[in-house]
Design an enzyme around this catalytic site. Sequence first.
Site, PDB file in Angstrom:
ATOM      1  N   HIS A   7      35.850  37.703  35.675  1.00  0.00           N
ATOM      2  CA  HIS A   7      35.138  38.327  34.564  1.00  0.00           C
ATOM      3  C   HIS A   7      33.661  38.018  34.697  1.00  0.00           C
ATOM      4  CE1 HIS A   7      34.119  39.529  30.482  1.00  0.00           C
ATOM      5  NE2 HIS A   7      35.270  40.179  30.486  1.00  0.00           N
ATOM      6  N   ASP A  12      43.497  41.487  30.917  1.00  0.00           N
ATOM      7  CA  ASP A  12      44.393  42.510  31.463  1.00  0.00           C
ATOM      8  C   ASP A  12      45.541  41.953  32.289  1.00  0.00           C
ATOM      9  OD1 ASP A  12      43.077  44.812  30.463  1.00  0.00           O
ATOM     10  OD2 ASP A  12      41.476  44.445  31.879  1.00  0.00           O
TER      11      ASP A  12
HETATM   12  N1  CMC Z   1      39.745  38.980  43.111  1.00  0.00           N
HETATM   13  C1  CMC Z   1      39.189  38.418  44.205  1.00  0.00           C
HETATM   14  N2  CMC Z   1      37.880  38.077  44.291  1.00  0.00           N
HETATM   15  C2  CMC Z   1      37.121  38.345  43.220  1.00  0.00           C
HETATM   16  C3  CMC Z   1      37.638  38.919  42.055  1.00  0.00           C
HETATM   17  C4  CMC Z   1      38.994  39.240  42.027  1.00  0.00           C
HETATM   18  N3  CMC Z   1      39.533  39.793  40.938  1.00  0.00           N
HETATM   19  N4  CMC Z   1      36.641  39.062  41.158  1.00  0.00           N
HETATM   20  C5  CMC Z   1      35.548  38.586  41.736  1.00  0.00           C
HETATM   21  N5  CMC Z   1      35.832  38.154  42.994  1.00  0.00           N
HETATM   22  C6  CMC Z   1      34.923  37.519  43.944  1.00  0.00           C
HETATM   23  C7  CMC Z   1      34.040  38.555  44.643  1.00  0.00           C
HETATM   24  O1  CMC Z   1      34.641  39.036  45.816  1.00  0.00           O
HETATM   25  C8  CMC Z   1      32.784  37.766  44.878  1.00  0.00           C
HETATM   26  O2  CMC Z   1      33.027  36.915  45.972  1.00  0.00           O
HETATM   27  P1  CMC Z   1      31.869  36.656  47.089  1.00  0.00           P
HETATM   28  O3  CMC Z   1      30.847  35.831  46.373  1.00  0.00           O
HETATM   29  O4  CMC Z   1      32.565  35.963  48.202  1.00  0.00           O
HETATM   30  O5  CMC Z   1      31.358  38.017  47.484  1.00  0.00           O
HETATM   31  C9  CMC Z   1      32.675  36.865  43.649  1.00  0.00           C
HETATM   32  O6  CMC Z   1      34.037  36.690  43.185  1.00  0.00           O
HETATM   33  C10 CMC Z   1      31.839  37.463  42.523  1.00  0.00           C
HETATM   34  O7  CMC Z   1      32.354  38.763  42.245  1.00  0.00           O
HETATM   35  P2  CMC Z   1      31.518  39.949  41.588  1.00  0.00           P
HETATM   36  O8  CMC Z   1      32.164  41.235  41.933  1.00  0.00           O
HETATM   37  O9  CMC Z   1      30.068  39.759  41.944  1.00  0.00           O
HETATM   38  O10 CMC Z   1      31.695  39.618  40.056  1.00  0.00           O
HETATM   39  P3  CMC Z   1      31.348  40.608  38.874  1.00  0.00           P
HETATM   40  O11 CMC Z   1      30.943  39.768  37.739  1.00  0.00           O
HETATM   41  O12 CMC Z   1      30.387  41.660  39.323  1.00  0.00           O
HETATM   42  O13 CMC Z   1      32.731  41.342  38.584  1.00  0.00           O
HETATM   43  C11 CMC Z   1      34.814  41.933  37.650  1.00  0.00           C
HETATM   44  C12 CMC Z   1      33.519  41.128  37.454  1.00  0.00           C
HETATM   45  C13 CMC Z   1      35.646  41.816  36.388  1.00  0.00           C
HETATM   46  C14 CMC Z   1      34.470  43.420  37.859  1.00  0.00           C
HETATM   47  C15 CMC Z   1      35.568  41.384  38.876  1.00  0.00           C
HETATM   48  O14 CMC Z   1      35.927  40.037  38.660  1.00  0.00           O
HETATM   49  C16 CMC Z   1      36.791  42.215  39.226  1.00  0.00           C
HETATM   50  O15 CMC Z   1      36.672  43.196  39.967  1.00  0.00           O
HETATM   51  N6  CMC Z   1      37.989  41.824  38.709  1.00  0.00           N
HETATM   52  C17 CMC Z   1      39.181  42.610  38.938  1.00  0.00           C
HETATM   53  C18 CMC Z   1      39.210  43.791  37.979  1.00  0.00           C
HETATM   54  C19 CMC Z   1      39.541  43.366  36.573  1.00  0.00           C
HETATM   55  O16 CMC Z   1      40.457  42.600  36.334  1.00  0.00           O
HETATM   56  N7  CMC Z   1      38.775  43.909  35.616  1.00  0.00           N
HETATM   57  C20 CMC Z   1      38.998  43.666  34.175  1.00  0.00           C
HETATM   58  C21 CMC Z   1      37.884  42.909  33.570  1.00  0.00           C
HETATM   59  S1  CMC Z   1      38.326  42.216  31.974  1.00  0.00           S
HETATM   60  C22 CMC Z   1      38.587  43.544  30.956  1.00  0.00           C
HETATM   61  C23 CMC Z   1      37.355  44.241  30.593  1.00  0.00           C
HETATM   62  O17 CMC Z   1      36.458  43.627  30.008  1.00  0.00           O
HETATM   63  O18 CMC Z   1      37.299  45.440  30.847  1.00  0.00           O
END
Ligand code: CMC
Length: 476
Positions: free
Chosen positions: A354, A411
Amino acid sequence: MAAIMNHTRAALRGASSASRLMAARCFSGTTLNPAIETGTAAKLILPDGKEALLPILHPTCGTDKFVDVSALYKQVGHYTYDPGFTCTSSCSSSITFIDGDEGILTYRGYPVDQLAKKSNFLETSYLLLYGELPTVSEMDDFKLEIRKHMLLKKNLLDFFDHFPTGAHPMAQMTSVVAGLSSFYPVSVNVKDVEQHRDAAVRVIAKMPMITSMVYRNNLGLPIAYPNADLDYTENFLRMMFENPMYKSTNGMNKIYTEEVYKTIAKAVDVFLILHADHEQNASTSTVRIAGSSQANPYACVAAGVASLWGPAHGGANEAVIDMLATIGKKENVAEFVRKVKNKEGGVRLMGFGHRVYKNYDPRAKYFRELVQDVLRVMDVKDPSLEVAMELERIALTDEYFVQRKLYPNVDFYTGIMLRAIGIPTNMFTCMFALARVTGWISQWAEMVEEKGFRISRPRQIFVGSPERDYPGWKHV
Ligand code: CMC
C-alpha cells in the site's frame, strides 16, 4: 409498525427534512488551514543562490510534517516534481486520518474498528458527510431521506436494457452514475450548499439499486425494488439476490437460517463501513480533481467509479481471487512467492502493499477474522482461504516483503468473503464503489464548500520534441 409508517409518510410529505439535515451541520465557507510551525521554516537554496523560505505545516493527528511549497514559484520561479504524488499533499481535509506506520485509520476521529463493531453503514455515512455522529432524530431524518430516494426512475432503469450482454459491471455502473445528473438537475448547482447534501443523499440512496441492477442485468433477472421496511444493507441484499423462483423471506437465493442471514447482513454492512473512505487515494483524488472544475457531483462520482476500476486500486480484490485460483493449493505458494520476488512477468502479490500503510492495514486485520467467522457460520469451505493464509504467513516472514514493508491490504481477504456470500468476482469493484460513494461525495462537498477553493492544475516537465516546423503537404 403503524407509527413508523405514519412517521415515514409525514416525513416524505414535507420537503423540510433535507433542510433540517442541512441546518444541523453546514460546512459552507469553512477554511481548512493546517497549523503553521511558528518560528521556523524550511529554507531552499537554489544553485543560482536564490532562497525560498517555506512554512512547515502540522496535521492535527500524527507526527508527519509538511513543507508548504505553494508559494515556491512566486518566491524563486521553480516548480516541484513528484510523479505519483509520493510525497505531495493535494489538500487539507478533516474527514479521514491514516497513520500508515502505526496502522491507524479513523473517520472524523473515530477508529474504524469501533465503527465496524458498533455503528452501521448509514450512521457512518452521516458521520463522514456531516462531521459528527447524528442524534437519534437526525438519524431518523437521514434514514427517511435515504429511503425516499432509493428507487430508480423507470427511464433510468431503461439504461440497463441497452448494455450488451456481459457488459462489465463497472462499465454499466460508471455510465449510470454519470447519467444521474440528467435526472436530478435540482441538485447539480455547485454553488448551492443545500443541493450538495441533496445530491449526496440521492447518490448514496441510489447505489444499492444501481449495484443490484448491474448484477441482475447480466443474469437476465427481473428488476428487484427497494423495500421501505428494510434497512440500507438488507435492502441491498434483497435487491441483489431476490429471485422469483425462491420463496425465502430474506430475499437471498438460498434459504438461510435467521442467524446465518444476520451474519451475512452484518458482514456486508461492515464491508461498506470499512470501504467508505480512505482519504486521498486515486479515486478520491480523481473526484476532487474533477470537482475542482465545478463539474456537478454525479459527474465527479462517476469519475471516481472509473478510477476505482483499475487492478492497482478497487480492482485488486478481483485480482486476488484470480491469483489464489492460479496458485490453486497451499503447496504451490512458495513457488509463486519466488516468482513474485524475481518479478517474473511483472507478477505481484495482489492484495499486498500500500502506498500509505507500511504496517498491517487495519481493515485487512479486521477482515482476516471476519472472513473466517462468515465462512464458518455459512459452513463454506473455501480452499482459497488456506492458500491466502499460507501466502500471508510466508510473505510476512520473507526478507523481500519485510524490507519493503509489504503487508496485506484491505483487498487480500474481502474477495473470499464476497464470493462466499454469492457475489461474483466481476462485481467486487462495484461493491467497493457502493461503499466508497459516501467518501467521494463527502470529500467533494468538503472541497467545494471550502472558502476560496481553486481548480486543480498540476504542472508537467515537458520531455518531448523541441519546437520544429511543420513539414508541409507531402506528409498529409
Ligand atoms: N507484490 C510484490 N512486490 C510489491 C508489491 C506487491 N504487491 N507492491 C509493491 N511491491 C514492491 C515493488 O516491486 C517495489 O519493489 P522495488 O523497490 O524492488 O522496485 C516496491 O515494493 C515499491 O513498490 P511501488 O510500486 O513503488 O509501491 P506503490 O506505493 O507505488 O504501490 C500499490 C502501491 C498498492 C499499487 C502496490 O503495492 C501494488 O501494486 N499492490 C498490489 C495491488 C493491490 O493490492 N492494490 C490494492 C491497494 S489497497 C486498496 C485500495 O486502496 O485501492
